[in-house]
Motif scaffolding. Structure first.
Motif, PDB file in Angstrom:
ATOM      1  N   LYS A  97       0.804  -1.335   0.065  1.00  0.00           N
ATOM      2  CA  LYS A  97      -0.016   0.016   0.098  1.00  0.00           C
ATOM      3  C   LYS A  97       0.877   1.283  -0.036  1.00  0.00           C
ATOM      4  O   LYS A  97       0.433   2.472   0.277  1.00  0.00           O
ATOM      5  N   ARG A  98       2.169   1.062   0.023  1.00  0.00           N
ATOM      6  CA  ARG A  98       2.903   2.279  -0.281  1.00  0.00           C
ATOM      7  C   ARG A  98       2.765   2.921  -1.530  1.00  0.00           C
ATOM      8  O   ARG A  98       2.846   2.378  -2.480  1.00  0.00           O
ATOM      9  N   ALA A  99       2.723   4.173  -1.625  1.00  0.00           N
ATOM     10  CA  ALA A  99       2.638   5.219  -2.656  1.00  0.00           C
ATOM     11  C   ALA A  99       3.601   6.395  -2.655  1.00  0.00           C
ATOM     12  O   ALA A  99       4.101   6.630  -1.371  1.00  0.00           O
ATOM     13  N   GLY A 100       3.679   7.029  -3.474  1.00  0.00           N
ATOM     14  CA  GLY A 100       4.565   8.290  -3.506  1.00  0.00           C
ATOM     15  C   GLY A 100       5.851   8.051  -3.890  1.00  0.00           C
ATOM     16  O   GLY A 100       6.369   6.926  -4.509  1.00  0.00           O
ATOM     17  N   GLU A 101       6.646   9.165  -3.527  1.00  0.00           N
ATOM     18  CA  GLU A 101       8.139   8.985  -4.035  1.00  0.00           C
ATOM     19  C   GLU A 101       9.053   9.837  -3.014  1.00  0.00           C
ATOM     20  O   GLU A 101       8.559  10.563  -2.299  1.00  0.00           O
ATOM     21  N   CYS A 143      17.641   1.438   4.457  1.00  0.00           N
ATOM     22  CA  CYS A 143      17.628   2.503   3.512  1.00  0.00           C
ATOM     23  C   CYS A 143      16.655   2.525   2.436  1.00  0.00           C
ATOM     24  O   CYS A 143      15.916   3.058   2.019  1.00  0.00           O
ATOM     25  N   ARG A 144      17.101   1.162   1.850  1.00  0.00           N
ATOM     26  CA  ARG A 144      16.402   0.828   0.394  1.00  0.00           C
ATOM     27  C   ARG A 144      14.708   0.938   0.740  1.00  0.00           C
ATOM     28  O   ARG A 144      13.950   1.226  -0.235  1.00  0.00           O
ATOM     29  N   LYS A 145      14.334   0.273   1.728  1.00  0.00           N
ATOM     30  CA  LYS A 145      13.099   0.141   2.024  1.00  0.00           C
ATOM     31  C   LYS A 145      12.263   1.178   2.774  1.00  0.00           C
ATOM     32  O   LYS A 145      11.021   1.060   3.180  1.00  0.00           O
ATOM     33  N   TYR A 146      13.088   2.172   3.413  1.00  0.00           N
ATOM     34  CA  TYR A 146      12.074   3.013   4.268  1.00  0.00           C
ATOM     35  C   TYR A 146      11.334   4.003   3.419  1.00  0.00           C
ATOM     36  O   TYR A 146      11.647   4.365   2.382  1.00  0.00           O
ATOM     37  N   PRO A 147      10.201   4.151   3.703  1.00  0.00           N
ATOM     38  CA  PRO A 147       9.411   3.610   5.136  1.00  0.00           C
ATOM     39  C   PRO A 147       8.772   2.266   4.570  1.00  0.00           C
ATOM     40  O   PRO A 147       7.970   2.190   3.556  1.00  0.00           O
ATOM     41  N   CYS A 162       7.274  13.305   4.593  1.00  0.00           N
ATOM     42  CA  CYS A 162       8.138  12.567   3.520  1.00  0.00           C
ATOM     43  C   CYS A 162       7.221  12.204   2.217  1.00  0.00           C
ATOM     44  O   CYS A 162       5.932  12.496   2.405  1.00  0.00           O
ATOM     45  N   GLY A 163       7.951  12.055   1.410  1.00  0.00           N
ATOM     46  CA  GLY A 163       7.245  11.880  -0.030  1.00  0.00           C
ATOM     47  C   GLY A 163       6.373  10.528  -0.239  1.00  0.00           C
ATOM     48  O   GLY A 163       5.492  10.439  -0.996  1.00  0.00           O
ATOM     49  N   TYR A 164       6.827   9.517   0.874  1.00  0.00           N
ATOM     50  CA  TYR A 164       5.893   8.256   0.816  1.00  0.00           C
ATOM     51  C   TYR A 164       4.619   8.491   1.657  1.00  0.00           C
ATOM     52  O   TYR A 164       4.618   9.171   2.749  1.00  0.00           O
TER      53      TYR A 164
END
Ligand code: SF4
Length: 86
Positions: A22-26, A65-69, A80-82
């Motif tokens: 459900k994560r969206a954004g960038e 880092c790669r998966k945050y958040p 945060c953009g996410y």
């Protein structure tokens, strides 16, 4: 102390846990998550006026880092953009 234990827990769980679907954004490259508790030594900021963050090991960065958040419960920085869809 709770924040430090949370950071350690996130580093460990990020090795195996996937990013919430459900994560969206960038990423907006604000750099806030790279300065949590301490400033990451690989973090630099664009000095040409934009002040955008830059990871100097971006292609080699670790899972936390790669998966945050990774989930809405993990997202600790605003803005945060996410974001996470309901
Ligand atoms: S807090 Fe969010 S927008 Fe800012 S650098 Fe981290 S992931 Fe990117």
């Amino acid at each position: 102390m709770k924040t430090l234990s949370g950071k350690i827990k996130r580093a460990a769980t990020s090795l195996i846990m996937p990013v919430d679907e459900k994560r969206a954004g960038e990423c907006k490259r604000c750099g806030s998550c790279c300065m949590f508790l301490y400033k990451c030594p690989f973090l630099k900021f664009d000095d040409s006026g934009s002040n955008m963050s830059l990871c100097t090991i971006h292609n080699l960065r670790p899972p936390q880092c790669r998966k945050y958040p990774r989930s809405k419960y993990e997202k600790a920085h605003e803005p945060c953009g996410y974001y996470f869809l309901e």
